[in-house]
Design a protein around this motif. Structure first.
Motif, PDB file in Angstrom:
ATOM      1  N   LEU A 260      -0.981  -3.031   4.858  1.00 27.69           N
ATOM      2  CA  LEU A 260      -0.372  -1.837   4.278  1.00 27.69           C
ATOM      3  C   LEU A 260      -1.289  -1.223   3.218  1.00 27.69           C
ATOM      4  O   LEU A 260      -1.502  -0.007   3.177  1.00 27.69           O
ATOM      5  CB  LEU A 260       0.973  -2.241   3.660  1.00 27.69           C
ATOM      6  CG  LEU A 260       1.872  -1.154   3.091  1.00 27.69           C
ATOM      7  CD1 LEU A 260       2.165  -0.104   4.138  1.00 27.69           C
ATOM      8  CD2 LEU A 260       3.185  -1.782   2.620  1.00 27.69           C
ATOM      9  N   TYR A 261      -1.845  -2.079   2.382  1.00 37.91           N
ATOM     10  CA  TYR A 261      -2.749  -1.611   1.329  1.00 37.91           C
ATOM     11  C   TYR A 261      -3.966  -0.926   1.945  1.00 37.91           C
ATOM     12  O   TYR A 261      -4.361   0.168   1.522  1.00 37.91           O
ATOM     13  CB  TYR A 261      -3.179  -2.798   0.457  1.00 37.91           C
ATOM     14  CG  TYR A 261      -4.274  -2.462  -0.523  1.00 37.91           C
ATOM     15  CD1 TYR A 261      -3.988  -1.765  -1.696  1.00 37.91           C
ATOM     16  CD2 TYR A 261      -5.593  -2.813  -0.263  1.00 37.91           C
ATOM     17  CE1 TYR A 261      -4.988  -1.447  -2.583  1.00 37.91           C
ATOM     18  CE2 TYR A 261      -6.604  -2.498  -1.154  1.00 37.91           C
ATOM     19  CZ  TYR A 261      -6.296  -1.811  -2.306  1.00 37.91           C
ATOM     20  OH  TYR A 261      -7.292  -1.485  -3.187  1.00 37.91           O
ATOM     21  N   ALA A 264      -3.104   2.410   3.514  1.00 34.84           N
ATOM     22  CA  ALA A 264      -2.772   3.461   2.552  1.00 34.84           C
ATOM     23  C   ALA A 264      -3.963   3.856   1.689  1.00 34.84           C
ATOM     24  O   ALA A 264      -4.193   5.042   1.452  1.00 34.84           O
ATOM     25  CB  ALA A 264      -1.614   3.005   1.664  1.00 34.84           C
ATOM     26  N   THR A 270      -1.934   8.070   5.044  1.00 33.71           N
ATOM     27  CA  THR A 270      -0.784   8.039   4.140  1.00 33.71           C
ATOM     28  C   THR A 270       0.550   8.077   4.888  1.00 33.71           C
ATOM     29  O   THR A 270       1.440   7.273   4.612  1.00 33.71           O
ATOM     30  CB  THR A 270      -0.869   9.207   3.152  1.00 33.71           C
ATOM     31  OG1 THR A 270      -2.196   9.252   2.649  1.00 33.71           O
ATOM     32  CG2 THR A 270       0.104   9.035   2.014  1.00 33.71           C
ATOM     33  N   SER A 273       1.182   4.855   6.728  1.00 32.54           N
ATOM     34  CA  SER A 273       1.429   3.724   5.826  1.00 32.54           C
ATOM     35  C   SER A 273       2.824   3.820   5.215  1.00 32.54           C
ATOM     36  O   SER A 273       3.459   2.794   4.961  1.00 32.54           O
ATOM     37  CB  SER A 273       0.358   3.650   4.742  1.00 32.54           C
ATOM     38  OG  SER A 273       0.472   4.747   3.874  1.00 32.54           O
ATOM     39  N   CYS A 274       3.310   5.048   4.996  1.00 35.33           N
ATOM     40  CA  CYS A 274       4.673   5.200   4.479  1.00 35.33           C
ATOM     41  C   CYS A 274       5.675   4.659   5.497  1.00 35.33           C
ATOM     42  O   CYS A 274       6.672   4.025   5.126  1.00 35.33           O
ATOM     43  CB  CYS A 274       4.989   6.667   4.186  1.00 35.33           C
ATOM     44  SG  CYS A 274       4.164   7.265   2.704  1.00 35.33           S
ATOM     45  N   ALA A 277       5.491   0.971   5.349  1.00 35.24           N
ATOM     46  CA  ALA A 277       6.149   0.532   4.116  1.00 35.24           C
ATOM     47  C   ALA A 277       7.651   0.466   4.329  1.00 35.24           C
ATOM     48  O   ALA A 277       8.316  -0.456   3.848  1.00 35.24           O
ATOM     49  CB  ALA A 277       5.817   1.482   2.968  1.00 35.24           C
TER      50      ALA A 277
END
Lengths: 301, 319
Positions: A260-261, A264, A270, A273-274, A277
């Motif tokens: 995830l890190y 992102a 972005t 990754s959202c 998340a």
């Protein structure tokens, strides 16, 4: 005492005479905290929920395009992401099982009259209070194949802990076990000391063997507290980022938080990754829910 | 009970004591290794067999705080004699301290990061414990609609994985210019610790008998006066314990700090690992930095020892 009252308010109104009413005090005390948490925890999540339906990239100035559920579909069909989840599951199982064994085992050893018991317990608890990132970094030196003290102490020669892709996840889990077994130990000690002594005395009179006593008296009575420790550690291990990120950069240790890190903040995907998340978030909330139910259950006893 | 202590039991107990000692030594070995490496000369930090007995040195700490460069030529005897003791220690290691045009010693990044850690951890602790104490009192003493749900909501904000929260926060902070700022991290840590502080303080508040305030109310105190004059002093131990826990959490935090800061407001946890670049790191300097960073937490752990169980279980389990 009554003379210390400093009020010049109209005595005919009880609420005015006694300052703020209880209801306004309650609101004054509770609402700011709830608002603060909504603004800084919930609002960002709503914000990222919106982005999870777009192809937004924070590294460019291009406007975000609405893509519907595309991100979620792609992620759930991505074998790479699934392998991250599989690695995370493996990591959680190894590390929580290890902590349970070591933590409960040490608690059983400590649960007797031992000289300096208080001091020893506090010393044993030290690892869990320290910064995972900073102490984790130092484990790199301990694991070093040529001059690490672990290989020296165990006589392993130049065994590769972190550079071997097969071994690295176990090495990270081992450090985690070192850090967090004390947590299981702490909770187990509380559980063990709460077992009524007369049960053991009765068992001794009945000439019950140590196995019988352990499985029929100790374990069932400590189980609820052990369960809390397990759920809590499962949740924390599932979220692990610091330790694995600092110790290695092997693909075999790429836990879901690390994926995830990277998605992102290194690949700058972005929007996607959202979405990831959110998938992680729902899993964590599910475990949290179980945890809180258990906490309340134990609290009632 | 005393009558039925058989010799096997006593033997078993002795074995358990020995086992506990062995486990304690194993658990403390990594921490001891950090502390001892922090006082080693560089050439003894990575020896085989490991160096256990050595003449402790202060040079790792001097190097930790200063900017240094490799010595091309050894210092002349006059230079060496004129240098203060801390500079000689660096000369002995084959390096020299970097000075600016005016001859002022150049500091390394460490003291600054350490200060950032202190400022951010203390401020966020004061805010989280302050707000948490009020809120805990509210939940403890008054009927709140949907109390269980609200408390679950409050706790769940703490359980969110940092990276999940960090993505939108990063975007929002970038929009308002809070990236790499002290305030930005303070807000994040306050939010993170607030839920913990509410849960823990609620347990402490529940333990203070309601009768204390009721007596004060009968005596003519207002609810506010009763809270400040009766409840807060009673809750002092709980507040202190909660504050130490919040401080430790903020002090140790890594993921938010890594993502949200890079220089100006960077704290020690992301900074210390960033010193290990390519090549052979000087582990004595890293150990010195780690040692100083861990010291406050180790001291606090001892002060907190009777509250650890409570803190680690969000106030659910008390002795």
């Amino acid at each position: 005492m009554a003379t210390t009252m400093i009020t010049t308010l109209d005595r005919s109104s009880r609420a005015a005479a006694r300052g703020l009413s209880d209801i306004s005090i309650r609101n004054l005390f509770i609402i700011p905290t709830v608002l603060f948490l909504i603004v800084f925890n919930i609002f960002p999540l709503i914000y990222s929920l919106g982005y999870s339906f777009t192809d937004f990239r924070a590294s460019t100035n291009a406007p975000a395009n609405f893509v519907g559920l595309q991100n979620y579909r792609d992620l759930l069909n991505d074998p790479y992401v699934w392998s991250n989840f599989a690695i995370t599951a493996k990591y959680v199982i190894i590390s929580v099982a290890g902590q349970l064994l070591v933590g409960f085992g040490v608690a059983m050893l400590l649960n007797r009259d031992i000289p300096l018991k208080g001091l020893l317990t506090t010393l044993l608890l030290l690892p869990m209070m320290l910064s995972m990132a900073v102490v984790g970094l130092f484990w790199k030196l301990l694991y070093d194949p040529s001059f690490g003290i672990i290989n020296y102490a165990l006589g392993l020669g130049t065994f590769e802990w972190l550079a071997d892709p097969k071994m690295a996840l176990y090495a990270v889990a081992l450090t985690d076990i070192w850090m967090w077994s004390p947590f299981v130990m702490l909770l187990s000690l509380a559980g063990l000391s709460a077992v009524p002594k007369h049960l053991y005395e009765a068992a001794a009179i009945d000439r019950a063997g140590p196995f019988y006593t352990f499985f029929r008296i100790t374990l069932p009575l400590v189980a609820p507290i052990l369960m809390i420790a397990v759920i809590f550690r499962t949740m924390e291990a599932f979220k692990t980022f610091d330790l694995a990120y600092i110790l290695t950069s092997q693909p075999t240790t790429e836990l879901i938080s690390i994926r995830l890190y990277k998605m992102a903040f290194q690949e700058w995907q972005t929007g996607r990754s959202c979405a990831l998340a959110y998938i992680v978030l729902i899993m964590v909330l599910a475990i949290t829910n179980i945890y809180v139910k258990y906490l309340n259950k134990v609290k009632e006893r | 009970m005393a009558a039925v202590r058989t010799s096997t039991e006593i033997g078993f107990n002795r074995a358990a004591v020995v086992a506990v000692l062995v486990v304690t030594i194993i658990f403390l070995a990594p921490i001891y290794w950090i502390a001892s490496t922090a006082f080693k000369p560089r050439n003894l930090a990575t020896t085989i067999p490991p160096t256990i007995v050595f003449q402790p040195e202060i040079s790792p700490f001097v190097k930790l705080f200063t900017k240094r460069s490799q010595l091309r030529t050894p210092p002349t005897p006059e230079e060496y004699a004129a240098a203060p003791w801390w500079e000689r220690v660096v000369f002995d290691g084959g390096e020299k301290i970097v000075r600016d045009g005016k001859g002022e010693v150049q500091w390394s990044g460490y003291p600054n990061r350490f200060m950032n850690s202190l400022i951010i951890a203390i401020t966020s602790t004061v805010l989280a414990v302050g707000m948490g104490t009020f809120t805990a009192y509210g939940f403890s003493r008054f009927k709140v609609k949907g109390e269980a749900d609200l408390l679950f909501f409050i706790l769940s904000t703490r359980m969110l994985p940092p990276v999940v929260v960090a993505i939108p926060m990063f975007l929002m902070y970038r929009a308002v210019g809070l990236n790499d700022s002290h305030i930005g991290l303070i807000i994040l840590y306050t939010a993170f610790n607030l839920s913990f502080s509410v849960w823990l303080m609620k347990g402490f508040m529940d333990e203070i008998p309601k009768e204390y305030e009721e007596a004060a109310l009968v005596d003519g105190y207002t609810r506010m006066e009763a809270f400040f004059k009766i409840v807060l002093p009673e809750a002092a131990t709980g507040i202190a314990a909660t504050a130490v826990f919040c401080f430790i959490t903020a002090w140790n935090e890594y993921a938010f700090a890594l993502i949200m800061t890079n220089r100006r407001a960077q704290t020690a946890p992301p900074f210390i690992p960033s010193q290990v670049g390519s090549g052979l790191p000087d582990w004595t300097v890293i150990a010195a930095g780690t040692f100083l960073f861990l010291l406050p937490v180790a001291i606090f752990t001892f002060l907190l020892r009777n509250h650890l169980l409570r803190g680690m279980s969000f106030g659910a389990i008390r002795k």
